[in-house]
Write a protein that holds these residues in place. Structure first.
Motif, mmCIF file in Angstrom:
data_model
loop_
_atom_site.group_PDB
_atom_site.id
_atom_site.type_symbol
_atom_site.label_atom_id
_atom_site.label_comp_id
_atom_site.label_asym_id
_atom_site.label_seq_id
_atom_site.Cartn_x
_atom_site.Cartn_y
_atom_site.Cartn_z
ATOM 1 N N GLU A 1 -4.938 5.600 9.079
ATOM 2 C CA GLU A 1 -5.951 4.753 8.430
ATOM 3 C C GLU A 1 -5.309 3.752 7.470
ATOM 4 O O GLU A 1 -5.734 2.605 7.400
ATOM 5 N N GLU B 1 -3.744 0.993 9.564
ATOM 6 C CA GLU B 1 -4.774 0.146 10.180
ATOM 7 C C GLU B 1 -5.467 -0.731 9.137
ATOM 8 O O GLU B 1 -5.780 -1.893 9.400
ATOM 9 N N ALA B 2 -5.662 -0.172 7.940
ATOM 10 C CA ALA B 2 -6.331 -0.950 6.888
ATOM 11 C C ALA B 2 -5.475 -2.146 6.479
ATOM 12 O O ALA B 2 -5.978 -3.253 6.315
ATOM 13 N N ARG C 1 0.864 -1.188 0.000
ATOM 14 C CA ARG C 1 0.000 0.000 0.000
ATOM 15 C C ARG C 1 0.895 1.230 0.000
ATOM 16 O O ARG C 1 1.547 1.527 1.011
ATOM 17 N N GLN D 1 -6.412 -6.131 6.996
ATOM 18 C CA GLN D 1 -6.415 -7.123 5.910
ATOM 19 C C GLN D 1 -5.601 -8.359 6.310
ATOM 20 O O GLN D 1 -6.014 -9.488 6.103
#
Lengths: 351, 280
Positions: free
Chosen positions: A341, A344-345, A286, A349
């Motif tokens: 965020e 945490e995302a 990410r 996952q």
């Protein structure tokens, strides 16, 4: 619960860190986060970003480790990674702290019993995580914040500064900057003292003036009759040789390319290589970029490494988001929230 | 046990400290046993000064004294959030750190050493039983000026990002008065902190200081002008004060071009002063 911990890297150096443990204990075979320092900053990061990330994650049940690399902060090891800060950056950007990050991942796994790891960090932390991932069997994914995609080298910069002709002939756009810098020195008493005592090297100024003159001539020459032009060219060849600018890197905005050149930055080919290795292992990535850094990321990496449609990349576990109106250290409230965020995302996952 | 990092209590809070045990790697200082407790500067200055303070503590321990670095509440690795801290809580933390250092080292005598606003807090802390020797490296003498620097930093960061100044310093002060915080490079400055910092004025607070002290003026070049403010502070502190000048090519608390890990002139000033502490 925050615990002072120490562990050993592959060179035998003791590395110091803080392990953030959930108050309710660590879930059996859950996920852990190694949040990596940028490098120059110690393990708390700018505005204690790393502390904030670790506390938020521990609060949702994720054990998180942050630590100092060898020689940095409280950790043992050689404290100088080159003479200039840029050398330290270059060291990090070429995987210099890979072994330390691997040791941290192994320590967190052994200490807490987590099954999978997420690695992440800002800038030097982001790239160190990617380098380490190929040596850790249990990495689920990465949170990559403002990934450095160029490589810094004070050696290159110093070389260019000491080879004025080469610098300015390949980058004629810098002549104005050089001349402006020297003009500024006219009001500097120390600069005059150095000049009078023979300590100043004004070859760069001389070369800048020659390049500037050549540029003026290049504008005038085409207006002369062909015969006269050839004669003038012959006469000037020794004094004002022609200028051949270096080509700007493909995919990069010209202004940005010029800025990066002045800063002594060149594309880091290792980034794409290690990114492909991470993908080949099925790890998710990410990317999160600050608006101020995004053009560099795209110009030197994204436009080539992430070409194609977004849906295809998402399917491979790669996501990219840009936080508007923010700086490289994510110090503004909205960017802090976006960063939290994203971490945490990714951890959600993995869990 | 060797050098170690660990948490220790300061009232209801836990602070992180790092102890350097005495070593015999260099000629020991000819003074009675002591523990030197270092107080860090604030916000990003703490991060950028870390290598230098670590090196300084290492040099002290190499000369046979105990040294301890620690993080104030809401700073570094210590518990709490920055915005929940106040000048009063930081002063309590310094006392707690000194108590911890005494307990761990078994040495009663404490010497406080601070950098920038950490030096100012060290100067104001009551770590008992009497006033202790103080080494102040580039102390912030007037909190009012320092608080204004913080607001200026906010405005500078805003200008870099938006290419324009959206607010004035007065407007930022007004925000603080309304109970809002001001984001200074990610640290949320509160009204209580702002007021506490502004109340600091070392000149009257340290007048005729009863113990030995060192004030280090750090300059960039040998010909740089000395700080009148630090000279006046040393003079106000009285005959026990020593004013030293250290030439360092880069600031100790701002990231520069050179990868600095120590400040040799400051080390010389501190170690030289420590050597004289027990002399009449």
């Amino acid at each position: 619960m925050e615990k002072a911990v120490r562990f050993t890297n592959e060179k035998g150096h003791t590395l110091h860190g803080i392990l953030h443990l959930p108050d309710e204990g660590v879930a059996t075979r859950g996920t852990g986060l190694v949040w990596l320092s940028a490098g120059q900053k110690v393990r708390q990061g700018a505005w204690r970003m790393n502390v904030a990330v670790a506390r938020r994650l521990a609060a949702v049940g994720i054990p998180t480790l942050r630590f100092d690399y060898r020689g940095i902060g409280d950790s043992e090891g050689e404290v100088r990674h080159g003479e200039m800060v840029m050398d330290l950056y270059g060291f990090i950007q070429s995987g210099g702290f890979r072994g330390d990050a691997v040791a941290a991942g192994q320590f967190l796994t052994a200490e807490t019993g987590v099954k999978s790891l997420v690695l992440g960090g800002l800038c030097g932390g982001a790239i160190t995580g990617l380098f380490a991932a190929t040596a850790l069997p249990n990495v689920y994914g990465h949170v990559v914040v403002d990934l450095p995609v160029t490589i810094s080298s004070s050696a290159r910069q110093r070389y260019l500064e000491n080879h004025a002709a080469e610098l300015l002939r390949s980058r004629p756009g810098e002549t104005d900057t050089v001349i402006a810098l020297y003009l500024k020195k006219l009001t500097d008493a120390d600069a005059w003292r150095r000049l009078l005592s023979g300590q100043s090297d004004y070859s760069l100024l001389l070369e800048a003036a020659r390049i500037k003159s050549r540029a003026q001539l290049d504008r005038v020459l085409p207006r002369l009759p062909a015969g006269a032009r050839a004669g003038v060219e012959r006469l000037l060849r020794g004094v004002l040789p022609p200028v051949e600018p270096e080509a700007p890197p493909a995919q990069v905005d010209a202004a940005l390319a010029a800025q990066m050149q002045v800063a002594g930055e060149v594309k880091n080919d290792l980034v794409e290589e290690v990114f492909q290795q991470v993908l080949a292992r099925g790890q998710r990535v990410r990317f999160i970029n600050s608006s101020s850094y995004h053009p560099t990321f795209m110009g030197y990496f994204g436009n080539t490494a992430l070409r194609g449609d977004e849906a295809r990349w998402r399917a491979r576990g790669v996501e990219l988001s840009v936080v508007p109106e923010t700086n490289h250290i994510f110090s503004l409230e909205h960017s802090q929230r976006a960063l939290f965020e994203a971490v945490e995302a990714m951890v959600a996952q993995a869990a | 046990m060797g050098d170690r990092g660990e948490f220790f209590p300061s009232g209801p809070r836990r602070l992180y400290g790092f102890l350097h045990e005495p070593r015999a790697t260099e000629a020991p200082l000819a003074i009675a046993p002591a523990v030197v407790v270092f107080v860090h500067p604030f916000m990003e200055e703490r991060q950028d000064a870390h290598p230098f303070l670590r090196s300084l503590a290492g040099q002290v321990s190499a000369r046979g004294l105990w040294a301890m670095r620690f993080d104030l509440h809401g700073c570094g690795d210590s518990e709490g959030e920055w915005e929940d801290s106040t000048v009063a809580s930081w002063l309590e933390d310094i006392r707690a750190a000194c108590d911890f250092a005494r307990a761990q080292s078994g040495v009663e005598r404490v010497i406080l050493c601070g950098l920038r606003f950490g030096a100012s807090l060290a100067a104001l802390a009551d770590v008992g039983p009497a006033r202790v020797p103080l080494a102040l490296i580039q102390p912030v003498v007037k909190g009012v000026a320092y608080s204004m620097d913080m607001l200026r930093a906010y405005l500078a960061a805003e200008m870099v990002l938006t290419k324009k100044a959206g607010v004035t310093r007065d407007a930022l002060v007004e925000r603080l008065r309304l109970g809002e915080t001001v984001n200074v490079f990610g640290y949320h400055l509160t009204a209580a902190q702002f007021d506490g910092i502004r109340a600091v004025d070392l000149m009257p607070a340290l007048a005729a200081y009863p113990a030995r002290s060192l004030v280090v003026d750090v300059v960039k070049t040998p010909t740089a002008r000395a700080s009148n403010e630090l000279a006046a502070l040393a003079a106000a502190m009285g005959p026990g004060a020593t004013l030293a000048r250290a030439v360092e090519p880069q600031p100790l608390y701002v990231e520069g071009k050179v990868h600095l890990t120590r400040a040799e002139q400051v080390e010389l000033a501190l170690l030289g002063w420590l050597e004289t502490l027990d002399q009449p």
